[in-house]
Each structure stands twice: as structure tokens, then as C-alpha cells.
Design an enzyme around this catalytic site. Structure first.
Site, short mmCIF file in Angstrom:
data_model
loop_
_atom_site.label_atom_id
_atom_site.label_comp_id
_atom_site.label_asym_id
_atom_site.label_seq_id
_atom_site.Cartn_x
_atom_site.Cartn_y
_atom_site.Cartn_z
N LYS C 88 41.90 27.90 55.31
CA LYS C 88 41.13 28.98 55.34
C LYS C 88 39.91 29.75 54.71
CE LYS C 88 41.01 29.99 49.72
NZ LYS C 88 41.14 29.42 48.56
N GLY C 149 38.61 31.91 39.22
CA GLY C 149 38.57 31.14 37.80
C GLY C 149 39.27 32.17 36.57
N SER C 198 41.78 26.24 39.54
CA SER C 198 41.21 25.96 37.92
C SER C 198 42.27 26.17 37.30
CB SER C 198 40.30 27.29 37.33
OG SER C 198 39.59 26.99 38.53
#
Lengths: 247, 247, 247, 247
Positions: C88, C149, C198
Site C-alpha cells: 500500500k 480518520g 479508525s
């Protein structure tokens, strides 16, 4: 500032006739009109004299360019043709969305700033790219609200606010606006000006829509500077005791 | 029409001072101001002479009423006090949301129409209730965009459009507007006018926001009558060949 | 496909404890968990053995890198450490938004593809950049729904749909999802998988939210493949004559 | 609770065949199916035995009624026919929107509660009306997300939250849901269950969509009870120092 007191820049594409375009330009109160170098011939001999007669400045653009190299060449031709350093820089990524190609755009912007242009790039609504464009010396950033001519308005208001925080240069909302409330919202998000083409030139009544946009930009700007009320989940009585006039 | 050329009705609640309110009224260009009968004493002796001096008409309202009976009594007192048949009918459902109680509202409206009032009911954004209010003879319907003073704008634009289709009387967006783009949107949805109180009186600069709202209403109305472009999923080049000027 | 049958990739950041993380991973049904090379030490000795015990594959990421050069170096370290080509790729533009820097990202992706990595870039929601990433050989694109987030969900669904049309590689919605309906929407827009950190690890009940997300991804995917009804302005009676059962 | 563990009530209208409907009912996991008294004959002899065979309870409804009187009569016929006090009370306001008529609905609800029914009224998204329905003894309130069969989802999530605060009885989102994320959102807003008809029966693959909705309701409910993360304007690094695992 380059966008003038009206804070409204007009595009000329999509107009049905020169006289309809002239009416719309007058109604809008604009002081700056963008013209695609590649379309000037197509627009016929009447466009430039008309703009001159109205006292409107020209903002050449590089519409139709798909690479940095192409845009740089077109920009220099435009400077020679229009005798202005002002440039709306467009480097398009594909034909379906007409969204900018950020990588090519940044490369072209950097070179053209060095070449002495006042570069106003048509960009995505990406706050990181906007900051990089400002960092290489662009005089403003012009993020798309949504694809050119789509009339979808501002698809991601959050990103426009993030761009407003990310750069110190003027932010001009460019592309996608469809109606007056879209233009007002752009100003309320902190934009310094808007650029409108299709929403005016392709409306049923271009002059009427131009007037509408003039009012919307003024109204949106004033709302931005007048300090709007906060949003609340519940009601606040306009005539509650706490809000009683004190005279 | 009762709302005048400005298509902007003002509420007086929430103003910090009589002079701030006067400035806002002047800036807004309004010709009609709503005043709560139950707050007139609280507003002090200066309010009515000021409105009279400005040549602004008064629209009495029944703010603070929670039942049909209470609202009907208040309406009659208001007619005697203000010498006008014009009435903004409010029958509130609870203190937290200040949303209308539709059942009580319809009962009160029916009686007051019979009593000769020109009834302008503050209602929910329910198209069925709006049609029933029009059916009993109300002169307009005034749906809430969102709770009074919330500044949330128009929470359900779809319902405002359904109301516009459901009734032949004027539709006035009343309650919840927070900023200029909200007012412009109301007009674009087909409303004939808007009523604004807190968004102006409680803004940091009430006169600035009043001017903003004046422009927004004009702009939104003109956009509505000028025939906006359709929304498209993809782009439409403003300078494409199909759109080439024909001169 | 790298994301497995669950179509749900998990991030490990933000977890309160190793056992809470393990519970969430089990509940989610995920087969792939992303781990920041720069945080592995901080995560302590327990993380990797736990993932191994659960039979979950590791997707190393380059979180914390701000330039192409930095990301390329980190990618090679990660390959050595985790013995996988899967990557990633994150190249961040600034600390406040943690949005990707498209220019650096594209440069790093191009190099790492050449170096033999299976590159899964965390990118903006820009369809042009997504296509360029696919063109240089990325194995998927992973657009942000909104900042990491933030819990804002998918700020611009239109752009996710445009990305889906622009590339032939898998599209994984990465960043910003806050709740189950966000994950379902991502799948309904045509994404092949989602990556969530998150929203699960920082929920009050991480295992509960992990289960919620598992259902939401399955539900959203099935809704996408089952052919939803069109949107209508007016109603369509579910029991109208035209819709009568034919048995 | 009447809606069962699945929290998903199904409508039968719009199905193409009895076998397609049976498949969808099985896939959905529903324990309660609503049937219009006026359509039972039209549905043919197979519907009731099939529901009986599946062990699914019947919730009779008064679809097609436009006045309180009509709905009350229909309710009594339904009780006799289905031998259940459970009643989905519908009193429709017009044919185009199929939205409820609040005034007639409240009158009918009050009478039917007195007559011993367990009244579950299909209502608008008006929190005041919802509270009044609860006050006269309704066992739940079933607000429309948007017009029946429109697939527009939840047009005004704010009002659904206000209804959730306004009443102590269960809230069942009824009408307008089009896809899985709509159903998940309903649950996240605090609804106790959803009722779905067209979105399943008219999907290209009804059984697939029924499964999708089952997952979406479970996921949305779990997300609601698991304490989602707050929304933030900026990013929050999932691997920031402040969020470091503590083991």
C-alpha cells in the site's frame, strides 16, 4: 485584483450568437472574459472588437491542451496574440470529464511562471495540488466545482474549504456551477471569485441568468463577510426571552 | 402580492437594538415585516413608529401559541391592534423544535379564513398538509426549511418542490435559512418569497447580511425564471464544436 | 483477489490494545491487514505473531512518507521485512489533511512497479490521477472518501463513480469511512473493497463496529449486483394495479 | 417486539411472481410481512398459505384508504380476515406522492387504539405528528423516508433523528428506501426497524437485494450501538503518536 469588483469571470463558449453573448456580458457586470486561443478563429471576427468596445479585459486560456508541452506552446501563442501575461492554464486529462491532469498542470505552471506569465491554473479540488501550484508561483488557483458544463454545482464543498485554508493566493471556483445558489455557495466557502460559462451561455435566457449570477456572487460574498449564524440541531426562537430587544 | 417586489419578508426577533434592526430593514429592501403580537410590548414603543416611518407594512403573527384556540384568540387581538386582516398563523408543536402542529394549524386556519383573515400559515414541509391549508382558503403556505433559528437551510428540497406542485397559492419559505445560498435555493425551488429573521438579526453584521439576502433572493428568482442548464453526469465542453458560435 | 472474499481490508492504527485489535480482526472477517513499516516497532512484538496466528495476510504501507524518494526507500525496506511484493503506497501531502500528493505518488508508483512491487496506491478521488496510476501498472487504486480518520464518509460519490468508469483495475475505498452506511455506499458506487482503520479501532466497541462493517460491505456489494430500483420524483404504489402479482 | 430479530419488515407489492416473493422473503430473514387487505384477492390464493408455511406473521395494512372513516372500516375488516390486532395504518393524502394525510391519520389512529388495535401508523417525517400519534397510544411510528417506491432513500435524516428524540415507542422507517446504504442509515439514525417493499420486490434480483437489506439492517444497527467515531474537519492519523498501541 484581476477578477474585478464583480468577482465574476465569464467564459464565452456555448453562446448562441454574438449579440446574446454581448447582452449576457453586460448583464453580468463582468470585467474579465476568458477566450480559448484555439477557438478565436471559430468565434469569428466580431468577438474581440465587442469585448474591446465593452471595456472588458481578456483572459486567454489553453482549452483543448492535453499535455504540459502543448499548453506551454499555446500559452506563448496566446501571449503574442492577446498581448497579455494573464493566462488561464488548462491541461485536460480526458474528453469525458474534462477534468485537469494535475501532473501535467503543475509542470506547465512551473515553466510558465518562469516565463513571466501570471498563471491562473484550472485545477482539481485537491488541496495538496492547489498548495503546490501556489508554491511554484501561480497567482491564483481555480478549482473545479464539478465537471465543465455539468451543472452539478460544488460536489465537494469540504475540499473547497480545505483549499481556502491551504493557499494564500485567491481561489476562483471554476467549472460546474449551474445556478445562482451554486455561485453564492462558492463565495460563502471563501472563494474570491467564480468563473462561469455554460451556466450562463446555455441557459434559456442568458442575460437573465447573467444577472442572477451577478446578484448571487454579491450576495454570497456579503454573507461570507457578514458572519452567518451557527447551525443548530434544535430551534432557537427568534422571539425568545433571551433574544429580546433591549430598547 | 403581499410580499412585495423584494420577495423578502423580515422577522424582527433577535435584533440587538432598534437602530440595528432599522438598518437591516433598510438594507433588505423589504416591504413587509412580521411582528409577534405577544412581543410588541417587549419590543418597546419604538418599533411600530419606526416601521411606519420606513413605510413598511406589518404582518402580525401568533408566535407563542400552542393550540388552535389560543392562536384564534391571538389573531383577533392582533387584527384589532394592527388594523389589518393579514396574519401569519403560527401554532407551535413543541419548544425544542418550534415546528408547527399541523392538526391544530389546519383547524385554526379554517376558522380564521371564515372570520375574514388573509391567513398565511407557517407550516411543515408536508405537501399534503400544504394542499389542505390551501383548500380551506389560506392565501399562501409558508413551509419551514428547517427549525426556526437553526440555520440549517432547506433540509428537504424535494418536499419544497412537491409543495410547489401541490398548491396554486404562493409558497413562502419560512424558517431555517442561514445564509445567502439557502435563500437563493428557496427561490430556485419555485418559492415566491422567503421570510427571514434570525439569519439577519443575529448575524455579526445584520445590515450586511440583509443586503446579502436581498441579492440572493433576486438572484435565485432570476435563475428560476431564466431556465437553468440540465445536470449532466459527464462534462460538456463549453468550447466544443457542437457549441460553436454561429456568427 | 488480494482483498479476499470479505472485501474488507483493516488498518491497525488507533487500537487501544492488542486484544481489542485481535477481537476486531476476528469479527471483521478480514483476510488482509495493513501495517505501517514505521510503526511496527511501536506496535510491539505481539502484532505480527497475532496476525500470523489468525492466518491474516499483511499489506505493508508507507505511512509517514512525504516524498517519492522516501516512499520508495520505505517500500524496499518493507519488502525485505515482510517478504511480500504487496504494497500500500502512501505519499502524504500535508499533516493536517493527510491527503495524498498526487505528483509524488505517481512518480513513486511508476518506479515501484518497475521494481516488481504489486502497487496499491492510496490516492485522491481524482479520476484522471486514478487512470494514470492504472496506466503505469498499479494493481488497484485506493481513493480517499475523505481525510483519514475524519469519519466524513464519501464526500464526493460522483468522483468515485467516475473513477470506477476510468480504470479497469480494482477500486478500493480507503480513508474517511465512519460508519456502516458509508461502507455500503462505497460498494454501491462500484468499489471492489474498502479499507477501514479508525472507524473500527477507535469506535466505542471495535469488535461490534467490525461486525457492522462486515455486514455493510456484504450488503452494499449485493445491492450493487442485484440491480436497484431507479430513483423517481413521485411515488410508485407498491400495490398498484400495474404492479399486481401475476399468479 | 413485533418486528422480530431481523428488524426488517417486508411488503409484498410489486413482486413478479409468488415464487420470486417467497425467495425474497426467505433471503430477507423477515418475520413479519405486510399485506394490503384490498389486494389480498388480487394476490391470489397462494400468498397466505405461503406466508403460513414460512412461519411469517402477517401485518395487515389499509393501503388505498384516503379518509379516516375508510381506514377505520378497512382496519376492522382486516382484523376479521386475518385474526390479528396488529395493523399498519395507512391514510393516504394523494395519488402522486402517496404521502400520509396527517390529520386523517391521527383521527383514525385515535379511534383504532380505542377499538383495541395495535396501531402502527405510516406517517410523515414530522416529529410533532409522530409525538401526537404516540400520545394517542400508537405502538410505534413509521415515518416515510421519501415517497413510496421512489427509491430516494431518507430525504431528511434530521427529521428522523428528531422523531427518535420525540417518542418513546419504536420508530420504523417505512417507504422510500432504495438500496442497502439507505437501510443502514435508517438504523444509524436510531430507527428500530425498517419496512421495505419495492426496493426488494422490484429489484433486478429480489432475493439478492433481500439478502443485501438483511445485512444492511444488521450492520446499521450494530454501527448504531457500537459508538461511531466523531466527524472531524481535518484528518486524524490512524498511526499517529497519540494513537499508538499501548502494549
Amino acid at each position: 485584483m484581476f477578477f474585478g469588483d464583480s468577482r465574476l469571470i465569464l467564459g464565452t463558449g456555448g453562446a448562441n450568437s454574438l449579440s446574446a453573448l454581448e447582452e449576457a456580458i453586460r448583464a453580468s457586470g463582468t470585467e474579465l472574459v476568458t477566450v480559448a486561443l484555439r477557438r478565436v478563429d471559430a468565434a469569428g471576427p466580431g468577438l474581440l472588437p465587442m469585448l474591446d468596445r465593452l471595456g472588458v479585459r481578456i483572459l486567454p486560456n489553453t482549452a483543448g491542451c492535453y499535455t504540459a508541452g502543448d499548453a506551454i506552446k499555446t500559452a506563448h501563442l496566446a501571449r503574442d496574440a492577446f498581448e497579455t501575461d494573464l493566462l488561464k492554464l488548462e491541461v485536460i486529462g480526458d474528453e469525458r470529464t474534462l477534468l485537469p491532469d494535475g501532473v501535467e498542470l503543475l509542470a506547465a505552471a512551473e515553466k510558465l511562471v518562469t516565463d513571466g506569465f501570471t498563471v491562473l491554473p484550472y485545477t482539481t479540488d485537491d488541496p495538496i495540488l492547489a498548495r503546490r501550484l501556489a508554491d511554484v508561483g501561480c497567482a491564483a488557483v481555480m478549482p473545479a466545482g464539478s465537471p465543465i458544463g455539468s451543472g452539478l454545482g460544488i460536489s465537494n464543498p469540504h475540499h473547497i474549504e480545505l483549499i481556502r485554508q491551504a493557499v494564500d493566493v485567491p481561489v476562483v471556483l471554476d467549472a460546474g456551477l449551474g445556478t445562482a445558489s451554486d455561485a453564492a455557495l462558492a463565495m460563502e466557502l471563501g472563494c474570491d471569485a467564480v468563473l462561469i460559462a455554460s451556466a450562463i451561455t446555455r441557459a434559456d435566457d442568458p442575460a437573465g441568468m447573467a444577472t442572477a449570477m451577478r446578484h448571487a456572487v454579491l450576495g454570497g460574498r456579503l454573507a461570507f463577510t457578514s458572519g452567518r449564524i451557527p447551525r443548530r440541531f434544535h430551534a432557537l426562537a427568534s422571539t425568545s426571552d433571551e433574544g429580546l430587544p433591549r430598547w
